[in-house]
Motif scaffolding. Sequence first.
Motif, PDB file in Angstrom:
ATOM      1  N   ASN A  25      29.639  57.630  24.252  1.00 20.20           N
ATOM      2  CA  ASN A  25      30.657  58.600  24.386  1.00 20.20           C
ATOM      3  C   ASN A  25      31.916  57.774  24.702  1.00 20.20           C
ATOM      4  N   GLN A  26      31.768  56.727  25.579  1.00 16.82           N
ATOM      5  CA  GLN A  26      33.035  55.960  26.096  1.00 16.82           C
ATOM      6  C   GLN A  26      33.398  55.128  24.977  1.00 16.82           C
ATOM      7  N   ILE A  27      32.525  54.402  24.052  1.00 15.47           N
ATOM      8  CA  ILE A  27      32.902  53.835  22.836  1.00 15.47           C
ATOM      9  C   ILE A  27      33.412  54.626  21.958  1.00 15.47           C
ATOM     10  N   GLU A  28      32.893  55.856  21.646  1.00 19.62           N
ATOM     11  CA  GLU A  28      33.837  56.736  20.967  1.00 19.62           C
ATOM     12  C   GLU A  28      35.350  57.111  21.314  1.00 19.62           C
ATOM     13  N   GLN A  29      35.348  57.380  22.572  1.00 19.34           N
ATOM     14  CA  GLN A  29      36.692  57.620  23.327  1.00 19.34           C
ATOM     15  C   GLN A  29      37.384  56.490  22.952  1.00 19.34           C
ATOM     16  N   ASP A  30      36.832  54.950  23.311  1.00 18.06           N
ATOM     17  CA  ASP A  30      37.832  53.783  23.116  1.00 18.06           C
ATOM     18  C   ASP A  30      38.399  53.736  21.681  1.00 18.06           C
ATOM     19  N   VAL A  31      37.211  54.167  20.580  1.00 15.17           N
ATOM     20  CA  VAL A  31      37.775  54.010  19.315  1.00 15.17           C
ATOM     21  C   VAL A  31      38.950  55.053  19.005  1.00 15.17           C
ATOM     22  N   PHE A  32      38.981  56.439  19.449  1.00 15.65           N
ATOM     23  CA  PHE A  32      39.904  57.051  19.129  1.00 15.65           C
ATOM     24  C   PHE A  32      41.208  56.701  19.915  1.00 15.65           C
ATOM     25  N   ALA A  33      41.131  56.244  21.047  1.00 19.19           N
ATOM     26  CA  ALA A  33      42.435  55.952  21.810  1.00 19.19           C
ATOM     27  C   ALA A  33      42.845  54.667  21.103  1.00 19.19           C
ATOM     28  N   ALA A  34      41.936  53.828  20.702  1.00 19.68           N
ATOM     29  CA  ALA A  34      42.530  52.423  19.916  1.00 19.68           C
ATOM     30  C   ALA A  34      43.358  52.844  18.711  1.00 19.68           C
ATOM     31  N   ILE A  35      42.887  53.850  17.886  1.00 16.27           N
ATOM     32  CA  ILE A  35      43.638  54.114  16.739  1.00 16.27           C
ATOM     33  C   ILE A  35      44.807  55.089  17.055  1.00 16.27           C
ATOM     34  N   THR A  60      52.979  38.212  22.744  1.00 14.22           N
ATOM     35  CA  THR A  60      52.123  38.987  23.874  1.00 14.22           C
ATOM     36  C   THR A  60      51.873  40.323  23.391  1.00 14.22           C
ATOM     37  N   ALA A  61      52.761  41.086  22.905  1.00 13.91           N
ATOM     38  CA  ALA A  61      52.460  42.630  22.633  1.00 13.91           C
ATOM     39  C   ALA A  61      51.407  42.661  21.481  1.00 13.91           C
ATOM     40  N   VAL A  62      51.392  41.777  20.663  1.00 12.47           N
ATOM     41  CA  VAL A  62      50.469  41.826  19.402  1.00 12.47           C
ATOM     42  C   VAL A  62      49.120  41.588  20.354  1.00 12.47           C
ATOM     43  N   SER A  63      49.081  40.476  20.763  1.00 16.74           N
ATOM     44  CA  SER A  63      47.835  40.354  21.768  1.00 16.74           C
ATOM     45  C   SER A  63      47.076  41.444  22.584  1.00 16.74           C
ATOM     46  N   LYS A  64      48.135  42.053  23.104  1.00 17.76           N
ATOM     47  CA  LYS A  64      47.625  43.181  23.897  1.00 17.76           C
ATOM     48  C   LYS A  64      46.891  44.259  23.184  1.00 17.76           C
ATOM     49  N   HIS A  65      47.699  44.366  22.149  1.00 20.72           N
ATOM     50  CA  HIS A  65      47.018  45.731  20.959  1.00 20.72           C
ATOM     51  C   HIS A  65      45.752  45.165  20.567  1.00 20.72           C
ATOM     52  N   LEU A  66      45.577  43.754  20.193  1.00 23.07           N
ATOM     53  CA  LEU A  66      44.311  42.976  19.922  1.00 23.07           C
ATOM     54  C   LEU A  66      43.484  43.349  21.050  1.00 23.07           C
ATOM     55  N   THR A  67      43.585  43.352  22.118  1.00 23.24           N
ATOM     56  CA  THR A  67      42.634  43.440  23.353  1.00 23.24           C
ATOM     57  C   THR A  67      42.223  44.920  23.368  1.00 23.24           C
ATOM     58  N   VAL A  68      42.982  45.682  23.001  1.00 24.17           N
ATOM     59  CA  VAL A  68      42.634  47.214  23.143  1.00 24.17           C
ATOM     60  C   VAL A  68      41.671  47.512  21.722  1.00 24.17           C
ATOM     61  N   LEU A  69      42.042  46.921  20.772  1.00 21.22           N
ATOM     62  CA  LEU A  69      40.974  46.889  19.500  1.00 21.22           C
ATOM     63  C   LEU A  69      39.738  46.388  19.781  1.00 21.22           C
ATOM     64  N   LYS A  70      39.754  45.053  20.438  1.00 21.89           N
ATOM     65  CA  LYS A  70      38.616  44.455  20.820  1.00 21.89           C
ATOM     66  C   LYS A  70      37.682  45.157  21.714  1.00 21.89           C
ATOM     67  N   ALA A  71      38.299  45.971  22.781  1.00 22.27           N
ATOM     68  CA  ALA A  71      37.502  46.741  23.633  1.00 22.27           C
ATOM     69  C   ALA A  71      36.852  47.993  23.256  1.00 22.27           C
ATOM     70  N   ALA A  72      37.578  48.389  21.927  1.00 23.52           N
ATOM     71  CA  ALA A  72      36.597  49.453  21.259  1.00 23.52           C
ATOM     72  C   ALA A  72      35.906  49.039  20.119  1.00 23.52           C
ATOM     73  N   ASN A  73      35.591  47.559  20.152  1.00 22.01           N
ATOM     74  CA  ASN A  73      34.570  46.843  18.972  1.00 22.01           C
ATOM     75  C   ASN A  73      35.149  46.892  17.534  1.00 22.01           C
ATOM     76  N   LEU A  74      36.602  47.174  17.624  1.00 20.21           N
ATOM     77  CA  LEU A  74      37.145  47.254  16.046  1.00 20.21           C
ATOM     78  C   LEU A  74      37.397  45.925  15.769  1.00 20.21           C
ATOM     79  N   VAL A  75      37.550  44.929  16.767  1.00 17.65           N
ATOM     80  CA  VAL A  75      38.033  43.489  16.273  1.00 17.65           C
ATOM     81  C   VAL A  75      37.175  42.647  16.858  1.00 17.65           C
ATOM     82  N   TYR A  76      36.803  41.627  16.128  1.00 13.83           N
ATOM     83  CA  TYR A  76      36.186  40.572  16.618  1.00 13.83           C
ATOM     84  C   TYR A  76      37.077  39.197  16.762  1.00 13.83           C
TER      85      TYR A  76
END
Length: 106
Positions: free
Chosen positions: A3-13, A45-61
């Motif tokens: 459920n947390q992963i799903e929440q992270d995906v929705f929050a990320a996108i 820095t801003a792009v990097s922060k967005h990538l960190t959110v996507l990485k936390a949601a497992n949407l980016v390697y």
Amino acid sequence: MKNQIEQDVFAAIADPTRRELLRLLSKEEELPLYRITDHFEIGRTAVSKHLTVLKAANLVYDRKEGRETRYRANTRPLKVVRDWLSYYEVFWNENILQLKKILEEE
């Protein structure tokens, strides 16, 4: 945990910049941060922060190559979004059919 992963995906996108990052990365095999940043009007820095959110949601390697970090998309977690939207697709298709039927009767 799921459920947390799903929440992270929705929050990320939820953020348009992150959706654009995913779109960009899904078109390329792998991109370094400086090449990704070239596509946006925000700083590294801003792009990097967005990538960190996507990485936390497992949407980016990411992987290190020397001093550079390279990124690639992982679209598999988006299946939870597709599954969630599929319910509403059925809902709207049924309602459109009912509306069409009503209009044809009039």
